[in-house]
Write a protein that holds these residues in place. Structure first.
Motif, PDB file in Angstrom:
ATOM      1  N   MET A   1       0.520  -1.541   0.031  1.00  0.00           N
ATOM      2  CA  MET A   1       0.322   0.082  -0.018  1.00  0.00           C
ATOM      3  C   MET A   1       0.603   1.221  -0.198  1.00  0.00           C
ATOM      4  O   MET A   1       1.949   1.475   0.576  1.00  0.00           O
ATOM      5  N   ALA A   2       0.367   2.185  -0.272  1.00  0.00           N
ATOM      6  CA  ALA A   2       1.172   3.837  -0.451  1.00  0.00           C
ATOM      7  C   ALA A   2       1.307   4.138   0.900  1.00  0.00           C
ATOM      8  O   ALA A   2       0.674   3.795   1.659  1.00  0.00           O
ATOM      9  N   ALA A   3       2.654   4.891   0.605  1.00  0.00           N
ATOM     10  CA  ALA A   3       2.314   5.672   1.561  1.00  0.00           C
ATOM     11  C   ALA A   3       1.735   6.945   1.905  1.00  0.00           C
ATOM     12  O   ALA A   3       0.924   6.995   0.806  1.00  0.00           O
ATOM     13  N   LYS A   4       1.439   7.241   3.034  1.00  0.00           N
ATOM     14  CA  LYS A   4       0.320   8.117   3.544  1.00  0.00           C
ATOM     15  C   LYS A   4       1.200   9.474   3.411  1.00  0.00           C
ATOM     16  O   LYS A   4       1.893   9.899   3.022  1.00  0.00           O
ATOM     17  N   THR A   5       0.038  10.772   2.042  1.00  0.00           N
ATOM     18  CA  THR A   5       0.405  12.112   2.322  1.00  0.00           C
ATOM     19  C   THR A   5      -0.329  13.010   3.348  1.00  0.00           C
ATOM     20  O   THR A   5      -0.952  12.230   3.716  1.00  0.00           O
ATOM     21  N   ASN A   6      -0.312  13.915   2.488  1.00  0.00           N
ATOM     22  CA  ASN A   6      -0.207  14.952   3.421  1.00  0.00           C
ATOM     23  C   ASN A   6      -1.894  15.458   3.353  1.00  0.00           C
ATOM     24  O   ASN A   6      -2.504  15.505   4.400  1.00  0.00           O
ATOM     25  N   ALA A   7      -2.787  15.156   2.368  1.00  0.00           N
ATOM     26  CA  ALA A   7      -3.802  14.754   1.570  1.00  0.00           C
ATOM     27  C   ALA A   7      -4.285  13.741   2.790  1.00  0.00           C
ATOM     28  O   ALA A   7      -5.362  13.555   3.486  1.00  0.00           O
ATOM     29  N   CYS A   8      -4.100  12.335   2.623  1.00  0.00           N
ATOM     30  CA  CYS A   8      -4.382  11.534   3.363  1.00  0.00           C
ATOM     31  C   CYS A   8      -4.482  11.536   5.464  1.00  0.00           C
ATOM     32  O   CYS A   8      -5.562  10.958   6.024  1.00  0.00           O
ATOM     33  N   ARG A   9      -3.223  12.451   5.214  1.00  0.00           N
ATOM     34  CA  ARG A   9      -3.233  12.878   6.924  1.00  0.00           C
ATOM     35  C   ARG A   9      -3.894  13.851   7.605  1.00  0.00           C
ATOM     36  O   ARG A   9      -4.630  13.935   8.488  1.00  0.00           O
ATOM     37  N   LEU A  10      -4.839  14.010   6.576  1.00  0.00           N
ATOM     38  CA  LEU A  10      -5.992  15.572   7.199  1.00  0.00           C
ATOM     39  C   LEU A  10      -6.857  15.017   7.280  1.00  0.00           C
ATOM     40  O   LEU A  10      -8.011  14.932   8.251  1.00  0.00           O
ATOM     41  N   LEU A  11      -7.338  13.874   5.808  1.00  0.00           N
ATOM     42  CA  LEU A  11      -8.622  12.702   6.292  1.00  0.00           C
ATOM     43  C   LEU A  11      -8.544  12.371   7.528  1.00  0.00           C
ATOM     44  O   LEU A  11      -9.072  11.778   7.515  1.00  0.00           O
ATOM     45  N   ASP A  12      -7.515  11.987   7.792  1.00  0.00           N
ATOM     46  CA  ASP A  12      -7.079  11.333   8.944  1.00  0.00           C
ATOM     47  C   ASP A  12      -7.690  11.933  10.145  1.00  0.00           C
ATOM     48  O   ASP A  12      -8.528  10.804  11.141  1.00  0.00           O
ATOM     49  N   ILE A  13      -7.439  12.711  10.330  1.00  0.00           N
ATOM     50  CA  ILE A  13      -7.092  13.683  11.378  1.00  0.00           C
ATOM     51  C   ILE A  13      -8.430  14.554  11.664  1.00  0.00           C
ATOM     52  O   ILE A  13      -9.312  14.367  12.545  1.00  0.00           O
ATOM     53  N   LEU A  14      -8.632  13.848  10.709  1.00  0.00           N
ATOM     54  CA  LEU A  14     -10.354  15.008  10.644  1.00  0.00           C
ATOM     55  C   LEU A  14     -11.815  13.881  10.501  1.00  0.00           C
ATOM     56  O   LEU A  14     -13.087  13.342  10.827  1.00  0.00           O
ATOM     57  N   HIS A  15     -11.100  12.527  10.601  1.00  0.00           N
ATOM     58  CA  HIS A  15     -12.588  11.256  10.579  1.00  0.00           C
ATOM     59  C   HIS A  15     -13.037  10.825   9.394  1.00  0.00           C
ATOM     60  O   HIS A  15     -14.136  10.202   9.136  1.00  0.00           O
ATOM     61  N   ILE A  16     -12.934  11.345   8.167  1.00  0.00           N
ATOM     62  CA  ILE A  16     -12.930  11.635   6.870  1.00  0.00           C
ATOM     63  C   ILE A  16     -13.088  10.165   5.944  1.00  0.00           C
ATOM     64  O   ILE A  16     -11.741   9.661   6.046  1.00  0.00           O
ATOM     65  N   PRO A  17     -14.008   9.210   5.784  1.00  0.00           N
ATOM     66  CA  PRO A  17     -13.649   7.789   5.404  1.00  0.00           C
ATOM     67  C   PRO A  17     -13.072   8.356   3.657  1.00  0.00           C
ATOM     68  O   PRO A  17     -13.727   9.169   3.053  1.00  0.00           O
TER      69      PRO A  17
END
Length: 158
Positions: A1-17
């Motif tokens: 699986m690809a490494a998390k990007t800044n965009a992914c990290r933001l979605l994770d922080i916001l608990h957005i699926p």
């Protein structure tokens, strides 16, 4: 699986699926139609992120469906400018932290005024760049609106 990007990290922080989708890319095939085919979506579900400069506001970012063209006059008016123009490709990384073909509307190194085309709620899911070439994020349009704090407007030429 690809490494998390800044965009992914933001979605994770916001608990957005969201889901991540990797694909093989080539420098000559970074357009939305090619990406759509490679990730199994329609071109109107692939939202491309465009970086522009207004004559009054400076940098503004727009995100539109891959099968549409940006209406520069509409964006200029909505962003408080008389005119807007695309920034040079060589300037994109310095402004956003991302390279051409991998510009995500989420997780840029600086927060710019962001305008998202109103059709974002018409297709589910929508896909945006995850912040690197060959990696797309699929999410619901409403979640993209929330995460990006978008101005949802009509900015495409039909």
């Amino acid at each position: 699986m690809a490494a998390k990007t800044n965009a992914c990290r933001l979605l994770d922080i916001l608990h957005i699926p969201y889901t991540l989708h990797e694909y093989e890319w080539e420098e000559s095939q970074l357009d939305a139609y090619t990406v759509a085919e490679k990730v199994g979506l329609q071109p109107n579900q692939i939202f491309k992120t465009l970086v522009l400069k207004g004559d009054k506001s400076g940098v503004v970012v727009a995100c539109i469906p891959g099968d549409q063209e940006l209406n520069l006059k509409s964006l200029a008016s909505l962003s408080g400018n008389k005119k807007v123009e695309m920034v040079a490709v060589k300037d994109i990384q310095g402004l956003t932290g991302y390279i051409r073909g991998g510009v995500s509307p989420l997780g840029m190194k600086k927060k710019y005024p962001f305008f998202l085309d109103q059709t974002v709620t018409d297709a589910a899911p929508v896909s945006i760049s995850a912040g690197k070439r060959g990696l797309q994020i699929f999410l619901e349009g409403e979640h993209l609106i929330t995460a990006s704090e978008a101005n949802v407007v009509d900015i495409t030429s039909k």
